[in-house]
Design a protein around this motif. Structure first.
Motif, PDB file in Angstrom:
ATOM      1  N   THR A 107      35.277  20.076   0.853  1.00 49.07           N
ATOM      2  CA  THR A 107      35.892  19.295   1.900  1.00 49.07           C
ATOM      3  C   THR A 107      35.688  19.429   3.271  1.00 49.07           C
ATOM      4  O   THR A 107      35.572  18.536   4.041  1.00 49.07           O
ATOM      5  CB  THR A 107      37.356  19.282   1.871  1.00 49.07           C
ATOM      6  OG1 THR A 107      38.004  19.296   0.578  1.00 49.07           O
ATOM      7  CG2 THR A 107      38.568  18.301   2.557  1.00 49.07           C
ATOM      8  N   SER A 108      35.558  20.840   3.636  1.00 46.08           N
ATOM      9  CA  SER A 108      35.306  21.191   5.080  1.00 46.08           C
ATOM     10  C   SER A 108      33.556  20.673   5.307  1.00 46.08           C
ATOM     11  O   SER A 108      33.381  20.273   6.339  1.00 46.08           O
ATOM     12  CB  SER A 108      35.216  22.548   5.340  1.00 46.08           C
ATOM     13  OG  SER A 108      34.358  23.349   4.490  1.00 46.08           O
ATOM     14  N   SER A 109      32.934  20.471   4.266  1.00 45.62           N
ATOM     15  CA  SER A 109      31.460  19.983   4.491  1.00 45.62           C
ATOM     16  C   SER A 109      31.525  18.472   4.764  1.00 45.62           C
ATOM     17  O   SER A 109      30.661  17.872   5.572  1.00 45.62           O
ATOM     18  CB  SER A 109      30.597  20.422   3.273  1.00 45.62           C
ATOM     19  OG  SER A 109      31.007  19.409   2.226  1.00 45.62           O
ATOM     20  N   TRP A 110      32.316  17.902   4.231  1.00 46.84           N
ATOM     21  CA  TRP A 110      32.756  16.443   4.479  1.00 46.84           C
ATOM     22  C   TRP A 110      33.047  16.160   5.845  1.00 46.84           C
ATOM     23  O   TRP A 110      32.790  15.101   6.269  1.00 46.84           O
ATOM     24  CB  TRP A 110      33.694  15.899   3.487  1.00 46.84           C
ATOM     25  CG  TRP A 110      33.167  15.852   2.084  1.00 46.84           C
ATOM     26  CD1 TRP A 110      32.161  15.794   1.575  1.00 46.84           C
ATOM     27  CD2 TRP A 110      34.240  15.619   0.892  1.00 46.84           C
ATOM     28  NE1 TRP A 110      32.178  15.697   0.033  1.00 46.84           N
ATOM     29  CE2 TRP A 110      33.542  15.694  -0.210  1.00 46.84           C
ATOM     30  CE3 TRP A 110      35.548  15.411   0.514  1.00 46.84           C
ATOM     31  CZ2 TRP A 110      33.952  15.773  -1.726  1.00 46.84           C
ATOM     32  CZ3 TRP A 110      36.032  15.374  -0.627  1.00 46.84           C
ATOM     33  CH2 TRP A 110      35.313  15.402  -1.598  1.00 46.84           C
ATOM     34  N   VAL A 111      33.686  17.031   6.520  1.00 49.55           N
ATOM     35  CA  VAL A 111      34.166  17.136   7.696  1.00 49.55           C
ATOM     36  C   VAL A 111      32.905  17.442   8.806  1.00 49.55           C
ATOM     37  O   VAL A 111      32.659  16.620   9.689  1.00 49.55           O
ATOM     38  CB  VAL A 111      35.498  17.614   8.174  1.00 49.55           C
ATOM     39  CG1 VAL A 111      35.954  17.581   9.537  1.00 49.55           C
ATOM     40  CG2 VAL A 111      36.613  17.456   7.229  1.00 49.55           C
ATOM     41  N   SER A 112      32.421  18.359   8.552  1.00 48.02           N
ATOM     42  CA  SER A 112      31.416  19.133   9.336  1.00 48.02           C
ATOM     43  C   SER A 112      29.993  18.175   9.373  1.00 48.02           C
ATOM     44  O   SER A 112      29.375  18.180  10.445  1.00 48.02           O
ATOM     45  CB  SER A 112      31.190  20.584   9.022  1.00 48.02           C
ATOM     46  OG  SER A 112      30.743  20.608   7.826  1.00 48.02           O
ATOM     47  N   THR A 113      29.662  17.732   8.153  1.00 45.26           N
ATOM     48  CA  THR A 113      28.518  17.222   8.092  1.00 45.26           C
ATOM     49  C   THR A 113      28.307  15.831   9.108  1.00 45.26           C
ATOM     50  O   THR A 113      27.350  15.843   9.929  1.00 45.26           O
ATOM     51  CB  THR A 113      28.011  16.552   6.587  1.00 45.26           C
ATOM     52  OG1 THR A 113      28.105  17.857   5.748  1.00 45.26           O
ATOM     53  CG2 THR A 113      26.963  15.887   6.466  1.00 45.26           C
ATOM     54  N   ILE A 162      29.987  15.368  11.843  1.00 46.28           N
ATOM     55  CA  ILE A 162      29.769  15.809  13.066  1.00 46.28           C
ATOM     56  C   ILE A 162      28.464  16.391  13.461  1.00 46.28           C
ATOM     57  O   ILE A 162      27.939  16.146  14.760  1.00 46.28           O
ATOM     58  CB  ILE A 162      31.058  16.925  13.356  1.00 46.28           C
ATOM     59  CG1 ILE A 162      32.597  16.184  13.106  1.00 46.28           C
ATOM     60  CG2 ILE A 162      30.954  17.363  14.763  1.00 46.28           C
ATOM     61  CD1 ILE A 162      33.780  17.192  13.235  1.00 46.28           C
ATOM     62  N   ILE A 163      27.912  17.324  12.616  1.00 38.50           N
ATOM     63  CA  ILE A 163      26.621  17.890  13.018  1.00 38.50           C
ATOM     64  C   ILE A 163      25.698  16.639  13.033  1.00 38.50           C
ATOM     65  O   ILE A 163      24.812  16.736  14.022  1.00 38.50           O
ATOM     66  CB  ILE A 163      26.270  18.786  11.714  1.00 38.50           C
ATOM     67  CG1 ILE A 163      27.350  20.038  11.816  1.00 38.50           C
ATOM     68  CG2 ILE A 163      24.725  19.359  12.059  1.00 38.50           C
ATOM     69  CD1 ILE A 163      26.945  21.007  10.763  1.00 38.50           C
TER      70      ILE A 163
END
Length: 300
Positions: free
Chosen positions: A127-133, A135-136
């Motif tokens: 889930t955190s990767s869905w948010v961070s990807t 953004i990055i």
């Protein structure tokens, strides 16, 4: 999908088979997916198959069916048209992530089994990767475009100007949109939609829908249908009827996209939108989108 309207490819014929620019992009996308399957996908499959929740073969089959059903529901134009034809509310056609759908299906199986076997730590990481990807990706895109535009002096976007011409104002009157207060803005050219939108709201009280309609009417797309333009368009995969309509417009000039659309619709029912027929309207919309792209590339 985002590359389809700006595809750099020309139509080609290979072994007697005709390939549009969009089909060529889809082919490259398929190759990219295949490379992923043979390289990095093993870790992904292990994570989905056992890292979140230990699946049995039957449970794995149910997960795949659920995932496929979700993707179909939110992408099938045929299903949407069937619902509309039976006077049922259609399911909105929106892009759905297959990875999110498959992970959601696995979590659903785990919850059905009581939820104790779910590895919530792995779920949190996904889930955190869905948010961070995104953004990055946004940061990398911003920095890359900054260098391309300011260091290498490359043109990274095509500006769209707006102006309330006389024809645009007539269209507002015809559509019953607020126009009296907007007369103060006539013939002024705005470099982008943001500045024009700000100027509109400064002189008139408008709803979001009204402002969007006015933006569409005022968007400038100046084009001359010349002989050279028609020769260029003949290289594109348009039907004889479509080319005949464009040929009948030879010598005419347009300031807005909607002016060209209405002129085409007056000459042929094949380029006219039909109320309630979403499949047909999508076909006509795609034609005009491609036409505008070709005219833009030919003009540049």
């Amino acid at each position: 999908g985002v590359f389809v309207p700006v595809s750099p490819f020309d139509s080609i014929t290979v072994l007697g088979i005709y390939f549009t620019p969009a089909q060529q992009l889809f082919f490259l996308g398929g190759i990219a997916i295949a490379v992923g399957v043979f390289t990095y996908s093993k870790r992904v499959m292990l994570t989905v198959g056992s890292g979140i929740f230990q699946l049995s073969p039957v449970a794995a089959a149910v997960v795949v069916w659920a995932h496929s059903a979700v993707l179909l529901l939110f992408s099938s134009q045929a299903l949407e048209n069937w619902l509309i034809s039976h006077h049922l509310p259609p399911i909105p056609l929106v892009p759905v992530s297959s990875s999110q759908a498959i992970v959601g299906a696995v979590i659903g199986i785990g919850l059905l089994k009581g939820g104790k076997g779910i590895n919530w730590k792995t779920v949190a990481g996904i889930t955190s990767s869905w948010v961070s990807t995104p953004i990055i990706a946004a940061l990398i895109c911003f920095i890359s475009l900054f260098f391309l535009q300011n260091v290498f002096q490359q043109k990274t976007f095509l500006p769209v100007e707006y102006s309330l011409t006389q024809s645009a104002m007539d269209k507002l009157v015809k559509q019953g949109l607020p126009h009296e207060q907007l007369k103060k803005l006539m013939w002024k050219t705005y470099p982008d939609g943001r500045s024009f939108n700000k100027a509109m709201h400064a002189v008139a009280e408008l709803t979001n829908e009204q402002a969007e309609s006015i933006l569409t009417a005022a968007e400038l797309f100046e084009v001359d249908i010349s002989i050279d333009t028609l020769r260029y368009l003949q290289t594109q995969p348009y039907t004889p009827e479509q080319m005949q309509v464009l040929a009948d417009l030879a010598g005419r000039s347009f300031q807005h996209k909607w002016e060209l659309q209405e002129a085409c619709a007056e000459l042929s029912d094949a380029l006219k939108f039909k109320p309630g027929d979403k499949e047909w309207n999508n076909y006509v919309k795609e034609f005009f989108q491609d036409l505008f792209t070709q005219l833009l590339s030919q003009g540049s």
